[in-house]
Design a protein around this motif. Structure first.
Motif, PDB file in Angstrom:
ATOM      1  N   GLY A 110     117.374  52.462  63.548  1.00 61.77           N
ATOM      2  CA  GLY A 110     117.428  53.031  64.662  1.00 61.77           C
ATOM      3  C   GLY A 110     116.818  52.853  65.741  1.00 61.77           C
ATOM      4  N   THR A 111     116.502  53.605  66.842  1.00 61.18           N
ATOM      5  CA  THR A 111     115.923  53.191  68.109  1.00 61.18           C
ATOM      6  C   THR A 111     114.645  54.243  68.281  1.00 61.18           C
ATOM      7  OG1 THR A 111     117.831  52.035  69.404  1.00 61.18           O
ATOM      8  CG2 THR A 111     116.247  52.854  70.715  1.00 61.18           C
ATOM      9  N   ASP A 112     113.414  53.755  68.582  1.00 58.70           N
ATOM     10  CA  ASP A 112     112.439  54.554  68.843  1.00 58.70           C
ATOM     11  C   ASP A 112     112.287  54.708  70.466  1.00 58.70           C
ATOM     12  OD1 ASP A 112     111.807  54.939  66.301  1.00 58.70           O
ATOM     13  OD2 ASP A 112     110.327  53.326  66.214  1.00 58.70           O
ATOM     14  N   ILE A 113     112.276  55.800  70.871  1.00 56.89           N
ATOM     15  CA  ILE A 113     112.161  56.078  72.336  1.00 56.89           C
ATOM     16  C   ILE A 113     110.860  56.665  72.647  1.00 56.89           C
ATOM     17  CG2 ILE A 113     113.231  57.376  74.140  1.00 56.89           C
ATOM     18  CD1 ILE A 113     115.764  57.258  72.949  1.00 56.89           C
TER      19      ILE A 113
ATOM     20  N   THR B 144     114.599  48.518  69.231  1.00 57.16           N
ATOM     21  CA  THR B 144     113.698  48.382  68.018  1.00 57.16           C
ATOM     22  C   THR B 144     114.566  48.192  66.616  1.00 57.16           C
ATOM     23  OG1 THR B 144     113.514  50.770  67.647  1.00 57.16           O
ATOM     24  CG2 THR B 144     111.926  49.714  69.011  1.00 57.16           C
ATOM     25  N   TRP B 145     115.811  48.246  66.638  1.00 54.44           N
ATOM     26  CA  TRP B 145     116.821  47.950  65.605  1.00 54.44           C
ATOM     27  C   TRP B 145     116.306  46.858  64.805  1.00 54.44           C
ATOM     28  CZ3 TRP B 145     120.425  50.773  63.303  1.00 54.44           C
ATOM     29  CH2 TRP B 145     121.267  50.095  62.075  1.00 54.44           C
TER      30      TRP B 145
ATOM     31  N   TYR C 191     120.798  51.277  70.123  1.00 50.12           N
ATOM     32  CA  TYR C 191     120.439  50.662  71.611  1.00 50.12           C
ATOM     33  C   TYR C 191     121.633  50.374  72.432  1.00 50.12           C
ATOM     34  CZ  TYR C 191     118.122  47.687  75.049  1.00 50.12           C
ATOM     35  OH  TYR C 191     117.728  46.939  76.111  1.00 50.12           O
ATOM     36  N   PRO C 192     122.774  49.542  72.130  1.00 50.41           N
ATOM     37  CA  PRO C 192     123.672  49.207  73.037  1.00 50.41           C
ATOM     38  C   PRO C 192     124.394  50.750  73.577  1.00 50.41           C
ATOM     39  CG  PRO C 192     123.899  47.925  71.117  1.00 50.41           C
ATOM     40  CD  PRO C 192     122.866  48.950  70.707  1.00 50.41           C
ATOM     41  N   LEU C 193     124.527  51.629  72.769  1.00 53.06           N
ATOM     42  CA  LEU C 193     125.142  52.812  73.186  1.00 53.06           C
ATOM     43  C   LEU C 193     124.078  53.648  74.273  1.00 53.06           C
ATOM     44  CD1 LEU C 193     126.263  54.454  69.814  1.00 53.06           C
ATOM     45  CD2 LEU C 193     127.681  52.992  71.445  1.00 53.06           C
TER      46      LEU C 193
END
Length: 217
Positions: free
Chosen positions: A102-105, A88-89, A207-209
């Motif tokens: 950021g990334t929304d989980i 979602t970046w 996200y890639p991490l």
């Protein structure tokens, strides 16, 4: 008139013995009663202790082993796999006023949030946007990890404490600008320059991490 008969020594000794037994019995009875009163008081006191209300869905981490991404980071939401995370970046936020950093989980409210790596909690902060948030600096000081929209912090979490990778630090929620019922963890990562504080740093795409693609750190 006859003089009263004297009490034989043996009988007097028996009487003194019985009196001693009675005194000992009364002492034991008093001790037992005091013990019962003390225990009852303790029970009443314990019953008055206020306990924090548990967040919805799940209240504690279930002890299962955390999932680790190829980058070495722990997936920061218990029970979520890398292939369940969406990138979602850069998405538009606030009607296009800003891009998502950021990334929304997405997951159920109350799901335990875990530390993505070991480090030190630099800040617990409540904001209009992020709600209940946690900022953790990596041990080498080069990275800052951001956890937002939490329903609550884990019971022992405090500023300045060291945490290990996979340690339970909070619960997924919808605080801040997440939107009521939109339960998720906003997870952010920033590269930190020497001297930068918890609210600074250069954001990078998490996200890639987490998904195992381009996992260089």
């Amino acid at each position: 008139m006859k003089a009263p008969a004297s009490v034989p020594p043996a009988a007097a000794s028996m009487r003194r013995g019985r009196a001693g037994v009675r005194r000992f019995g009364l002492f034991v009875l008093a001790f037992v009663v005091m013990g019962i009163v003390a225990i009852a008081s303790l029970v009443r006191f314990t019953g008055r202790v206020e306990r924090a209300e548990a967040p919805p869905e799940r209240a504690v981490a279930d002890g299962s082993a955390p999932t680790t991404a190829p980058s070495g980071l722990v997936i920061p939401v218990q029970g979520v796999r890398p292939d369940q995370i969406t990138d979602t970046w850069g998405q538009s936020r606030a009607n296009g006023a800003r891009a998502h950093e950021g990334t929304d989980i997405m997951t159920a409210g109350g799901t335990p949030v875990l530390a993505a790596t070991s480090g030190t909690i630099e800040k617990l902060f409540d904001s209009g946007d992020g709600g209940h948030t946690i900022y953790i600096r990596s041990r080498d000081g080069k990275w800052r990890y951001y956890y937002a929209h939490l329903a609550a912090y884990a019971a022992d979490v405090r500023e300045g404490m060291r945490v290990g990778a996979g340690q339970h630090i909070g619960f997924v929620g919808d605080t801040g600008n997440a939107g009521a019922g939109n339960y998720h963890l906003h997870f952010g990562v920033a590269r930190m320059a020497p001297g930068e504080r918890w609210y600074q740093g250069t954001p990078v795409n998490p996200y890639p991490l987490l998904a195992g693609r381009g996992a260089n750190r």
